[in-house]
Design a protein around this motif. Structure first.
Motif, PDB file in Angstrom:
ATOM      1  N   GLN A  82       0.847  -1.192   0.000  1.00 26.04           N
ATOM      2  CA  GLN A  82       0.000   0.000   0.000  1.00 26.04           C
ATOM      3  C   GLN A  82       0.880   1.238   0.000  1.00 26.04           C
ATOM      4  N   SER A  83       0.669   2.069  -0.981  1.00 24.61           N
ATOM      5  CA  SER A  83       1.408   3.336  -1.071  1.00 24.61           C
ATOM      6  C   SER A  83       0.415   4.462  -0.846  1.00 24.61           C
ATOM      7  N   GLN A  84       0.102   4.683   0.426  1.00 26.88           N
ATOM      8  CA  GLN A  84      -0.872   5.706   0.764  1.00 26.88           C
ATOM      9  C   GLN A  84      -0.217   7.079   0.753  1.00 26.88           C
ATOM     10  N   CYS A  85      -0.943   8.082   1.221  1.00 25.50           N
ATOM     11  CA  CYS A  85      -0.543   9.471   1.029  1.00 25.50           C
ATOM     12  C   CYS A  85       0.858   9.789   1.556  1.00 25.50           C
ATOM     13  N   LEU A  86       1.220   9.333   2.739  1.00 28.22           N
ATOM     14  CA  LEU A  86       2.537   9.677   3.275  1.00 28.22           C
ATOM     15  C   LEU A  86       3.654   9.036   2.461  1.00 28.22           C
ATOM     16  N   VAL A  87       3.467   7.811   2.048  1.00 27.07           N
ATOM     17  CA  VAL A  87       4.459   7.144   1.195  1.00 27.07           C
ATOM     18  C   VAL A  87       4.609   7.923  -0.108  1.00 27.07           C
ATOM     19  N   GLN A  88       3.490   8.327  -0.698  1.00 31.15           N
ATOM     20  CA  GLN A  88       3.523   9.083  -1.947  1.00 31.15           C
ATOM     21  C   GLN A  88       4.217  10.435  -1.766  1.00 31.15           C
ATOM     22  N   VAL A  89       3.918  11.115  -0.665  1.00 31.47           N
ATOM     23  CA  VAL A  89       4.550  12.416  -0.405  1.00 31.47           C
ATOM     24  C   VAL A  89       6.061  12.263  -0.265  1.00 31.47           C
ATOM     25  N   LEU A  90       6.495  11.276   0.492  1.00 31.81           N
ATOM     26  CA  LEU A  90       7.940  11.093   0.701  1.00 31.81           C
ATOM     27  C   LEU A  90       8.648  10.739  -0.606  1.00 31.81           C
ATOM     28  N   ALA A  91       8.045   9.875  -1.406  1.00 33.87           N
ATOM     29  CA  ALA A  91       8.671   9.479  -2.674  1.00 33.87           C
ATOM     30  C   ALA A  91       8.699  10.654  -3.649  1.00 33.87           C
ATOM     31  N   ALA A  92       7.568  11.328  -3.824  1.00 35.90           N
ATOM     32  CA  ALA A  92       7.502  12.441  -4.776  1.00 35.90           C
ATOM     33  C   ALA A  92       8.380  13.604  -4.335  1.00 35.90           C
ATOM     34  N   LYS A  93       8.421  13.884  -3.050  1.00 36.16           N
ATOM     35  CA  LYS A  93       9.261  14.969  -2.527  1.00 36.16           C
ATOM     36  C   LYS A  93      10.727  14.732  -2.865  1.00 36.16           C
ATOM     37  N   THR A  94      11.155  13.492  -2.753  1.00 35.66           N
ATOM     38  CA  THR A  94      12.548  13.160  -3.032  1.00 35.66           C
ATOM     39  C   THR A  94      12.869  13.394  -4.509  1.00 35.66           C
ATOM     40  N   LEU A  95      11.970  12.970  -5.375  1.00 34.16           N
ATOM     41  CA  LEU A  95      12.185  13.172  -6.806  1.00 34.16           C
ATOM     42  C   LEU A  95      12.092  14.647  -7.184  1.00 34.16           C
ATOM     43  N   LEU A  96      11.154  15.379  -6.585  1.00 28.54           N
ATOM     44  CA  LEU A  96      11.054  16.821  -6.848  1.00 28.54           C
ATOM     45  C   LEU A  96      12.333  17.540  -6.415  1.00 28.54           C
ATOM     46  N   ALA A  97      12.836  17.195  -5.251  1.00 29.87           N
ATOM     47  CA  ALA A  97      14.074  17.817  -4.772  1.00 29.87           C
ATOM     48  C   ALA A  97      15.234  17.507  -5.711  1.00 29.87           C
ATOM     49  N   GLN A  98      15.298  16.269  -6.189  1.00 31.14           N
ATOM     50  CA  GLN A  98      16.348  15.878  -7.135  1.00 31.14           C
ATOM     51  C   GLN A  98      16.252  16.694  -8.419  1.00 31.14           C
ATOM     52  N   GLN A  99      15.037  17.039  -8.827  1.00 28.95           N
ATOM     53  CA  GLN A  99      14.812  17.819 -10.045  1.00 28.95           C
ATOM     54  C   GLN A  99      14.821  19.328  -9.784  1.00 28.95           C
ATOM     55  N   GLN A 100      15.151  19.721  -8.561  1.00 33.78           N
ATOM     56  CA  GLN A 100      15.231  21.129  -8.144  1.00 33.78           C
ATOM     57  C   GLN A 100      13.904  21.862  -8.348  1.00 33.78           C
ATOM     58  N   VAL A 101      12.827  21.185  -7.950  1.00 35.63           N
ATOM     59  CA  VAL A 101      11.486  21.770  -8.003  1.00 35.63           C
ATOM     60  C   VAL A 101      11.072  22.084  -6.565  1.00 35.63           C
ATOM     61  N   PRO A 102      10.708  23.337  -6.264  1.00 33.38           N
ATOM     62  CA  PRO A 102      10.287  23.678  -4.893  1.00 33.38           C
ATOM     63  C   PRO A 102       8.932  23.047  -4.579  1.00 33.38           C
ATOM     64  N   TRP A 103       8.739  22.673  -3.338  1.00 31.46           N
ATOM     65  CA  TRP A 103       7.516  21.980  -2.937  1.00 31.46           C
ATOM     66  C   TRP A 103       7.164  22.341  -1.505  1.00 31.46           C
ATOM     67  N   VAL A 104       5.922  22.071  -1.135  1.00 28.04           N
ATOM     68  CA  VAL A 104       5.456  22.230   0.244  1.00 28.04           C
ATOM     69  C   VAL A 104       4.680  20.970   0.602  1.00 28.04           C
ATOM     70  N   ALA A 105       4.980  20.393   1.753  1.00 28.47           N
ATOM     71  CA  ALA A 105       4.236  19.232   2.255  1.00 28.47           C
ATOM     72  C   ALA A 105       3.321  19.704   3.381  1.00 28.47           C
ATOM     73  N   HIS A 106       2.068  19.294   3.315  1.00 25.94           N
ATOM     74  CA  HIS A 106       1.094  19.617   4.351  1.00 25.94           C
ATOM     75  C   HIS A 106       0.621  18.324   5.006  1.00 25.94           C
ATOM     76  N   PHE A 107       0.494  18.371   6.328  1.00 27.83           N
ATOM     77  CA  PHE A 107      -0.105  17.276   7.079  1.00 27.83           C
ATOM     78  C   PHE A 107      -1.389  17.820   7.685  1.00 27.83           C
ATOM     79  N   GLY A 108      -2.459  17.038   7.602  1.00 28.16           N
ATOM     80  CA  GLY A 108      -3.730  17.483   8.156  1.00 28.16           C
ATOM     81  C   GLY A 108      -4.424  16.371   8.909  1.00 28.16           C
ATOM     82  N   VAL A 109      -5.386  16.766   9.737  1.00 25.43           N
ATOM     83  CA  VAL A 109      -6.214  15.814  10.471  1.00 25.43           C
ATOM     84  C   VAL A 109      -7.668  16.264  10.390  1.00 25.43           C
TER      85      VAL A 109
END
Length: 166
Positions: A82-109
């Protein structure tokens, strides 16, 4: 059409990114299982205000981010775990950083029936939610992370400012 045929129809860059995302999601899944969230959150950068923030991205960066978002959704469907939201955020964030794309991660409840708290994570680039856009508006932001905010002035974003990419 078979999965292999669809994979081969992707550009070589997108095939490489998809393979990276699969590996990154496995590492993220392992990290989530082994590392407490308060320590894992450090990987996302320093905590910012608990509000929705945006970073400025160029059109080229937005296009890369949208591609990475689409590939992340594909990755979540094809992994045997299962690749739920946190797994997806961590994976995509790493690739975005590698590609020098700025990003913001939000956690909500949000509160659900029976005094249950449900958590969600999503990733934005500029005005676009590229990962975790489903139901994000129903969650109150409790944490915001982005190392890009160290180099750019953060911009408060109203909920209606976010766009969902297709």
């Amino acid at each position: 059409m078979s999965r292999l045929h669809r994979f081969l129809q992707l550009s070589s860059r997108h095939r490489f990114w998809l393979l990276q995302l699969v590996v990154l999601s496995a590492l993220a899944k392992l990290a989530i299982a082994l590392i407490p969230l308060r320590h894992l959150a450090r990987y996302l950068g320093p905590a910012q205000q608990n509000i929705r923030l945006c970073v400025v991205a160029t059109p080229a960066q937005l296009e890369k981010a949208r591609s990475i978002g689409r590939l992340t959704a594909i990755m979540a469907r094809i992994t045997p775990w299962q690749s739920q939201c946190l797994v997806q955020v961590l994976a995509a964030k790493t690739l975005l950083a590698q590609q020098q794309v700025p990003w913001v991660a939000h956690f909500g409840v949000r509160h659900e029936a029976g005094h249950v708290l449900k958590a969600h994570a999503w990733l934005t680039v500029g005005p676009d939610i590229i990962v975790g856009r489903r139901e994000h508006r129903t969650f109150a932001v409790v944490a915001t992370y982005s190392p890009a905010l160290l180099f750019r002035q953060p911009l408060p974003c109203a909920q209606t400012d976010f766009q969902t990419t297709k």
